[in-house]
Write a protein that holds these residues in place. Structure first.
Motif, short mmCIF file in Angstrom:
data_model
loop_
_atom_site.label_atom_id
_atom_site.label_comp_id
_atom_site.label_asym_id
_atom_site.label_seq_id
_atom_site.Cartn_x
_atom_site.Cartn_y
_atom_site.Cartn_z
N GLU A 6 7.86 36.52 85.39
CA GLU A 6 8.35 37.90 85.58
C GLU A 6 8.38 38.58 84.21
N ILE A 7 7.61 39.66 84.07
CA ILE A 7 7.50 40.34 82.78
C ILE A 7 7.87 41.81 82.92
N LEU A 8 8.69 42.29 81.99
CA LEU A 8 8.95 43.73 81.89
C LEU A 8 8.22 44.21 80.64
N LEU A 9 7.42 45.25 80.81
CA LEU A 9 6.64 45.82 79.72
C LEU A 9 7.15 47.24 79.46
N LEU A 10 7.61 47.50 78.24
CA LEU A 10 8.16 48.80 77.88
C LEU A 10 7.41 49.38 76.69
N ASP A 11 6.75 50.50 76.91
CA ASP A 11 6.08 51.22 75.82
C ASP A 11 6.03 52.69 76.21
N ASP A 12 6.36 53.56 75.27
CA ASP A 12 6.39 54.99 75.60
C ASP A 12 5.00 55.63 75.65
N GLU A 13 3.96 54.85 75.40
CA GLU A 13 2.58 55.33 75.57
C GLU A 13 2.05 54.77 76.89
N VAL A 41 16.09 49.58 80.58
CA VAL A 41 17.39 48.91 80.36
C VAL A 41 18.16 48.83 81.68
N ALA A 42 18.10 49.89 82.47
CA ALA A 42 18.77 49.86 83.78
C ALA A 42 18.18 48.73 84.63
N ARG A 43 16.87 48.58 84.60
CA ARG A 43 16.20 47.53 85.37
C ARG A 43 16.57 46.14 84.83
N ILE A 44 16.68 46.02 83.52
CA ILE A 44 17.07 44.74 82.90
C ILE A 44 18.48 44.34 83.34
N GLN A 45 19.35 45.34 83.57
CA GLN A 45 20.70 45.05 84.06
C GLN A 45 20.67 44.51 85.49
N GLU A 46 19.67 44.95 86.27
CA GLU A 46 19.57 44.55 87.68
C GLU A 46 18.89 43.20 87.86
N LYS A 47 17.95 42.89 87.00
CA LYS A 47 17.07 41.74 87.23
C LYS A 47 16.85 40.97 85.92
N ILE A 51 10.14 37.31 80.45
CA ILE A 51 9.64 37.85 79.18
C ILE A 51 9.77 39.37 79.21
N VAL A 52 10.23 39.93 78.09
CA VAL A 52 10.26 41.38 77.93
C VAL A 52 9.36 41.71 76.74
N VAL A 53 8.38 42.58 76.99
CA VAL A 53 7.48 43.04 75.93
C VAL A 53 7.88 44.48 75.66
N THR A 54 8.31 44.78 74.42
CA THR A 54 8.78 46.12 74.13
C THR A 54 8.21 46.67 72.84
N GLY A 63 13.16 49.21 70.10
CA GLY A 63 12.97 47.89 70.67
C GLY A 63 14.02 46.88 70.26
N MET A 64 14.60 47.06 69.07
CA MET A 64 15.66 46.14 68.62
C MET A 64 16.89 46.27 69.52
N GLN A 65 17.23 47.51 69.89
CA GLN A 65 18.36 47.73 70.79
C GLN A 65 18.07 47.13 72.17
N VAL A 66 16.84 47.31 72.63
CA VAL A 66 16.44 46.73 73.91
C VAL A 66 16.58 45.21 73.85
N MET A 67 16.10 44.61 72.76
CA MET A 67 16.17 43.16 72.61
C MET A 67 17.63 42.68 72.65
N ASP A 68 18.52 43.40 71.95
CA ASP A 68 19.94 43.01 71.96
C ASP A 68 20.50 43.00 73.38
N LEU A 69 20.17 44.03 74.15
CA LEU A 69 20.65 44.12 75.53
C LEU A 69 20.08 43.00 76.40
N VAL A 70 18.79 42.70 76.20
CA VAL A 70 18.15 41.62 76.96
C VAL A 70 18.84 40.30 76.66
N HIS A 71 19.07 40.01 75.38
CA HIS A 71 19.68 38.73 75.00
C HIS A 71 21.14 38.62 75.43
N GLU A 72 21.84 39.76 75.50
CA GLU A 72 23.21 39.75 76.00
C GLU A 72 23.23 39.30 77.45
N LYS A 73 22.29 39.82 78.23
CA LYS A 73 22.25 39.51 79.66
C LYS A 73 21.63 38.14 79.93
#
Length: 135
Positions: A6-13, A41-47, A51-54, A63-73
């Protein structure tokens, strides 16, 4: 393989997700693509993702903030950073803060597949980064 990675891919492009999603699905991964860090981030809270690619540099959240949230969960989740600003110091910071790996843009889908395969192995899962080729 028992269940797909299960992979979440986050890129603003948008082009990044458009190119990478089919490349990762080809090796048996389930991929969810996000352009907006808040929605990701909302989706990361649900599921919980394997791997998260950001991207590192995005408007509302980096991406650093996203990584912190991922590792917290989910400390088990591997985070792979991608950026168009290939600076060694940034890569080192990301790795020190817990990123699994770092890829500089532009990169080929095969480059990401190789890192995904490495992350899968670290999770105790096995995927073939080059489907259709005989090894």
């Amino acid at each position: 393989m028992s269940s797909p990675l299960e992979i979440l891919l986050l890129d603003d492009e948008a082009i990044v997700g458009k190119r990478l999603k089919p490349a990762l699905e080809k090796i048996g991964c389930k991929v969810e693509v996000f352009l907006d860090p808040q929605l990701a981030v909302a989706r990361i809270q649900e599921k919980t993702f394997d791997i998260v690619v950001t991207d590192i540099y995005m408007d509302e959240m980096d991406g650093m903030q996203v990584m912190d949230l991922v590792h917290e969960k989910s400390p088990r989740t591997k985070v792979i950073m991608i950026t168009g600003y290939a600076m060694i110091s940034l890569a080192r910071d990301a790795m020190e803060k817990g990123a699994f790996d770092f890829i500089a843009k532009p990169f080929k889908p095969d480059d990401l597949r190789a890192v995904i395969a490495k992350a899968a192995k670290a999770l105790g899962m096995d995927i073939d980064p080059a489907p259709g080729t005989q090894g």
